[in-house]
Design a protein around this motif. Structure first.
Motif, PDB file in Angstrom:
ATOM      1  N   ASP A  59      15.484 -21.985   3.021  1.00 17.35           N
ATOM      2  CA  ASP A  59      14.245 -22.064   2.263  1.00 17.35           C
ATOM      3  C   ASP A  59      13.583 -20.690   2.322  1.00 17.35           C
ATOM      4  OD1 ASP A  59      14.650 -24.761   1.782  1.00 17.35           O
ATOM      5  OD2 ASP A  59      13.641 -25.360   3.635  1.00 17.35           O
ATOM      6  N   PRO A  60      12.835 -20.317   1.268  1.00 19.17           N
ATOM      7  CA  PRO A  60      12.183 -19.003   1.295  1.00 19.17           C
ATOM      8  C   PRO A  60      11.215 -18.882   2.474  1.00 19.17           C
ATOM      9  CG  PRO A  60      11.531 -20.273  -0.655  1.00 19.17           C
ATOM     10  CD  PRO A  60      12.592 -21.045   0.018  1.00 19.17           C
ATOM     11  N   TYR A  61      11.144 -17.691   3.071  1.00 17.98           N
ATOM     12  CA  TYR A  61      10.224 -17.515   4.201  1.00 17.98           C
ATOM     13  C   TYR A  61       9.203 -16.419   3.984  1.00 17.98           C
ATOM     14  CZ  TYR A  61      13.163 -13.552   5.736  1.00 17.98           C
ATOM     15  OH  TYR A  61      13.849 -12.354   5.801  1.00 17.98           O
ATOM     16  N   PHE A  62       9.309 -15.673   2.852  1.00 14.71           N
ATOM     17  CA  PHE A  62       8.371 -14.569   2.633  1.00 14.71           C
ATOM     18  C   PHE A  62       8.360 -14.236   1.151  1.00 14.71           C
ATOM     19  CE2 PHE A  62       6.541 -10.350   2.899  1.00 14.71           C
ATOM     20  CZ  PHE A  62       5.746 -10.403   4.034  1.00 14.71           C
ATOM     21  N   SER A  63       7.178 -14.034   0.563  1.00 12.68           N
ATOM     22  CA  SER A  63       7.153 -13.629  -0.845  1.00 12.68           C
ATOM     23  C   SER A  63       6.928 -12.129  -0.927  1.00 12.68           C
ATOM     24  CB  SER A  63       6.106 -14.405  -1.636  1.00 12.68           C
ATOM     25  OG  SER A  63       4.850 -14.216  -1.084  1.00 12.68           O
ATOM     26  N   ALA A  64       7.670 -11.519  -1.843  1.00 13.08           N
ATOM     27  CA  ALA A  64       7.703 -10.063  -1.919  1.00 13.08           C
ATOM     28  C   ALA A  64       7.758  -9.610  -3.372  1.00 13.08           C
ATOM     29  CB  ALA A  64       8.924  -9.543  -1.169  1.00 13.08           C
ATOM     30  N   GLY A  65       7.781  -8.313  -3.576  1.00 11.67           N
ATOM     31  CA  GLY A  65       7.923  -7.768  -4.924  1.00 11.67           C
ATOM     32  C   GLY A  65       8.230  -6.288  -4.816  1.00 11.67           C
ATOM     33  N   GLN A  66       8.804  -5.739  -5.894  1.00 10.90           N
ATOM     34  CA  GLN A  66       9.110  -4.310  -5.917  1.00 10.90           C
ATOM     35  C   GLN A  66       7.882  -3.532  -6.367  1.00 10.90           C
ATOM     36  OE1 GLN A  66      12.221  -3.124  -4.839  1.00 10.90           O
ATOM     37  NE2 GLN A  66      12.234  -5.286  -4.232  1.00 10.90           N
ATOM     38  N   VAL A  67       7.738  -2.339  -5.811  1.00  9.76           N
ATOM     39  CA  VAL A  67       6.661  -1.443  -6.248  1.00  9.76           C
ATOM     40  C   VAL A  67       7.244  -0.065  -6.549  1.00  9.76           C
ATOM     41  CG1 VAL A  67       4.879  -2.631  -4.878  1.00  9.76           C
ATOM     42  CG2 VAL A  67       6.093  -0.668  -3.885  1.00  9.76           C
ATOM     43  N   SER A 117       4.082  -0.118   1.844  1.00  9.23           N
ATOM     44  CA  SER A 117       2.756  -0.080   2.458  1.00  9.23           C
ATOM     45  C   SER A 117       2.827   0.461   3.885  1.00  9.23           C
ATOM     46  CB  SER A 117       2.131  -1.479   2.365  1.00  9.23           C
ATOM     47  OG  SER A 117       1.566  -1.870   3.566  1.00  9.23           O
ATOM     48  N   GLN A 118       3.855   0.056   4.608  1.00 11.58           N
ATOM     49  CA  GLN A 118       4.052   0.548   5.981  1.00 11.58           C
ATOM     50  C   GLN A 118       4.323   2.050   5.998  1.00 11.58           C
ATOM     51  OE1 GLN A 118       4.644  -1.278   9.063  1.00 11.58           O
ATOM     52  NE2 GLN A 118       5.504   0.384  10.260  1.00 11.58           N
ATOM     53  N   ILE A 119       5.207   2.496   5.078  1.00  8.42           N
ATOM     54  CA  ILE A 119       5.597   3.908   5.066  1.00  8.42           C
ATOM     55  C   ILE A 119       4.438   4.788   4.582  1.00  8.42           C
ATOM     56  CG2 ILE A 119       7.223   5.583   4.085  1.00  8.42           C
ATOM     57  CD1 ILE A 119       9.357   3.388   4.142  1.00  8.42           C
ATOM     58  N   ALA A 120       3.666   4.263   3.597  1.00 19.69           N
ATOM     59  CA  ALA A 120       2.543   5.044   3.066  1.00 19.69           C
ATOM     60  C   ALA A 120       1.428   5.213   4.102  1.00 19.69           C
ATOM     61  CB  ALA A 120       1.991   4.379   1.801  1.00 19.69           C
ATOM     62  N   ARG A 121       1.411   4.299   5.085  1.00 21.87           N
ATOM     63  CA  ARG A 121       0.403   4.439   6.140  1.00 21.87           C
ATOM     64  C   ARG A 121       0.769   5.621   7.045  1.00 21.87           C
ATOM     65  NH1 ARG A 121       0.002  -1.146   8.673  1.00 21.87           N
ATOM     66  NH2 ARG A 121       0.409  -1.702   6.524  1.00 21.87           N
ATOM     67  N   GLU A 122       2.084   5.866   7.145  1.00 15.59           N
ATOM     68  CA  GLU A 122       2.559   6.962   7.985  1.00 15.59           C
ATOM     69  C   GLU A 122       2.528   8.292   7.237  1.00 15.59           C
ATOM     70  OE1 GLU A 122       6.667   8.006  10.409  1.00 15.59           O
ATOM     71  OE2 GLU A 122       6.284   5.953   9.729  1.00 15.59           O
ATOM     72  N   TYR A 123       3.002   8.271   5.975  1.00 11.66           N
ATOM     73  CA  TYR A 123       3.048   9.497   5.173  1.00 11.66           C
ATOM     74  C   TYR A 123       1.955   9.451   4.127  1.00 11.66           C
ATOM     75  CZ  TYR A 123       7.768   9.800   7.163  1.00 11.66           C
ATOM     76  OH  TYR A 123       8.839   9.846   7.999  1.00 11.66           O
ATOM     77  N   LYS A 124       0.938  10.273   4.327  1.00 11.71           N
ATOM     78  CA  LYS A 124      -0.220  10.236   3.430  1.00 11.71           C
ATOM     79  C   LYS A 124       0.067  10.918   2.086  1.00 11.71           C
ATOM     80  CE  LYS A 124      -2.701   8.296   6.650  1.00 11.71           C
ATOM     81  NZ  LYS A 124      -2.762   6.830   6.646  1.00 11.71           N
ATOM     82  N   ASP A 125       1.229  11.578   1.964  1.00 13.26           N
ATOM     83  CA  ASP A 125       1.522  12.287   0.713  1.00 13.26           C
ATOM     84  C   ASP A 125       2.118  11.388  -0.362  1.00 13.26           C
ATOM     85  OD1 ASP A 125       3.867  11.937   2.137  1.00 13.26           O
ATOM     86  OD2 ASP A 125       4.671  13.935   1.706  1.00 13.26           O
ATOM     87  N   ILE A 126       2.298  10.073  -0.062  1.00  9.99           N
ATOM     88  CA  ILE A 126       2.822   9.158  -1.089  1.00  9.99           C
ATOM     89  C   ILE A 126       1.855   8.002  -1.342  1.00  9.99           C
ATOM     90  CG2 ILE A 126       5.272   9.675  -0.712  1.00  9.99           C
ATOM     91  CD1 ILE A 126       5.430   7.155   1.034  1.00  9.99           C
ATOM     92  N   LYS A 127       2.028   7.358  -2.506  1.00  8.24           N
ATOM     93  CA  LYS A 127       1.218   6.183  -2.844  1.00  8.24           C
ATOM     94  C   LYS A 127       2.113   5.182  -3.578  1.00  8.24           C
ATOM     95  CE  LYS A 127      -0.202   8.024  -7.299  1.00  8.24           C
ATOM     96  NZ  LYS A 127      -1.188   8.736  -8.084  1.00  8.24           N
ATOM     97  N   TYR A 128       1.629   3.975  -3.766  1.00  5.27           N
ATOM     98  CA  TYR A 128       2.437   2.972  -4.464  1.00  5.27           C
ATOM     99  C   TYR A 128       1.546   2.079  -5.313  1.00  5.27           C
ATOM    100  CZ  TYR A 128       0.788   0.053  -0.650  1.00  5.27           C
ATOM    101  OH  TYR A 128      -0.016  -0.613   0.237  1.00  5.27           O
ATOM    102  N   GLY A 129       2.150   1.479  -6.347  1.00  2.51           N
ATOM    103  CA  GLY A 129       1.398   0.633  -7.266  1.00  2.51           C
ATOM    104  C   GLY A 129       1.527  -0.848  -6.931  1.00  2.51           C
ATOM    105  N   ALA A 130       1.068  -1.680  -7.861  1.00  6.40           N
ATOM    106  CA  ALA A 130       1.105  -3.134  -7.654  1.00  6.40           C
ATOM    107  C   ALA A 130       2.537  -3.639  -7.839  1.00  6.40           C
ATOM    108  CB  ALA A 130       0.186  -3.809  -8.656  1.00  6.40           C
ATOM    109  N   PRO A 131       2.914  -4.714  -7.154  1.00  4.73           N
ATOM    110  CA  PRO A 131       4.269  -5.258  -7.320  1.00  4.73           C
ATOM    111  C   PRO A 131       4.512  -5.715  -8.768  1.00  4.73           C
ATOM    112  CG  PRO A 131       2.909  -6.707  -5.953  1.00  4.73           C
ATOM    113  CD  PRO A 131       2.130  -5.454  -6.152  1.00  4.73           C
ATOM    114  N   PHE A 132       5.708  -5.439  -9.284  1.00  2.00           N
ATOM    115  CA  PHE A 132       6.017  -5.830 -10.665  1.00  2.00           C
ATOM    116  C   PHE A 132       7.176  -6.822 -10.746  1.00  2.00           C
ATOM    117  CE2 PHE A 132       9.812  -3.246 -11.269  1.00  2.00           C
ATOM    118  CZ  PHE A 132       9.667  -2.269 -10.295  1.00  2.00           C
ATOM    119  N   THR A 133       7.679  -7.299  -9.588  1.00  2.00           N
ATOM    120  CA  THR A 133       8.658  -8.398  -9.596  1.00  2.00           C
ATOM    121  C   THR A 133       8.145  -9.459  -8.620  1.00  2.00           C
ATOM    122  OG1 THR A 133       9.968  -7.546  -7.727  1.00  2.00           O
ATOM    123  CG2 THR A 133      10.621  -6.818  -9.934  1.00  2.00           C
ATOM    124  N   MET A 134       8.676 -10.680  -8.764  1.00  2.00           N
ATOM    125  CA  MET A 134       8.323 -11.741  -7.824  1.00  2.00           C
ATOM    126  C   MET A 134       9.592 -12.180  -7.129  1.00  2.00           C
ATOM    127  SD  MET A 134       5.698 -14.680  -8.905  1.00  2.00           S
ATOM    128  CE  MET A 134       6.377 -16.139  -8.226  1.00  2.00           C
TER     129      MET A 134
END
Ligand code: ARG
Length: 247
Positions: A110-118, A188-205
């Motif tokens: 059964d699914p255990y986590f909902s995710a998406g690509q950014v 989100s985890q990596i962007a917290r470490e490297y301030k030179d990158i950013k990410y947008g909203a998830p576009f897949t479910m």
């Protein structure tokens, strides 16, 4: 009479060993395949070499719930499903999205986590705001992931595929790709470490599931039962808060 007594004693010992956990034989071992390059889901502690992350806490808790010890087998991401099919481990806990394509080869819990690509870009980038701005660009991904799949569908792109997820991010930071497509919680985890990158909203479910050999229907049932128990007991929430507090 004496002999009968001895027999009764012996058989009650055997029964005690069977019902009392920890008294008799060691617990059966659940071998878990993972690609430990995907924090906060699975990664290796730099100092101790210990395998850590949300998925591994979860599968250990599921193991506890169904009376099994867990053993982690770290394998490259693109070898995970082949390794499951040849029996190198019993299941896969590796932030693996349940897809129709994969369901042809393996079963999923059964699914255990909902995710998406950014879409991850350099923080200073003002041109790429979403996937629609990626036409004709170069995109780095982890090979064989759902990120690879969606990137490969965009018109005119050059897809740069890496064995390890962090290398796909590094390619972007090196100025060698315009963007990287990866799972939200990892970005989100990596962007917290490297301030030179950013990410947008998830576009897949997408939903993550534990992958199990298709022939092992007994284990599938056990893992689903264990997952339900871990959710009902509050343990799932505890593990979630440990890794995603503040998200
Ligand atoms: N969720 C994506 C997929 O299933 C990426 C998972 C990558 N996992 C990892 N441990 N590197 O394709």
């Amino acid at each position: 009479m004496k002999r009968l007594l001895a027999l009764v004693c012996l058989s009650s010992l055997v029964v005690a060993a069977l019902v009392a956990p920890g008294v008799g034989a060691a617990k059966p071992v659940l071998k878990v395949g993972t690609s430990a390059d995907f924090p906060p889901f699975e990664f290796q502690d730099e100092k101790t070499g210990e395998y850590l992350g949300f998925d591994l806490d979860l599968i250990r808790a599921i193991g506890d719930a169904i009376g099994m010890d867990t053993q982690i087998v770290n394998t490259g991401w693109d070898g995970l499903i082949p390794g499951l099919m040849t029996g190198n481990y019993d299941c896969i806990a590796s932030a693996m999205t349940i897809t129709d394509e994969r369901l042809k080869a393996v079963s999923f819990s059964d699914p255990y986590f909902s995710a998406g690509q950014v879409v991850v870009t350099m923080a200073k980038d003002t041109k790429i705001k979403s996937v629609s701005d990626l036409e004709g660009k170069s995109i780095s991904v982890q090979i064989g992931t759902t990120g690879d799949l969606v990137a490969s569908d965009i018109k005119g792109v050059t897809v740069k595929r890496f064995n390890l997820a962090p290398d796909a991010i590094q390619e972007l930071r090196n100025g060698a790709s315009h963007a990287c497509i990866i799972d939200l919680a990892v970005a989100s985890q990596i962007a917290r470490e490297y301030k030179d990158i950013k990410y947008g909203a998830p576009f897949t479910m997408e939903y993550y599931g534990i992958a199990i050999n298709r022939s092992n229907t007994g284990l599938l049932k056990k893992i689903n039962r264990g997952l339900a128990m871990v959710k009902a007991s509050g343990k799932y929430d505890e593990i979630y808060d440990k890794w995603f507090a503040g998200n």
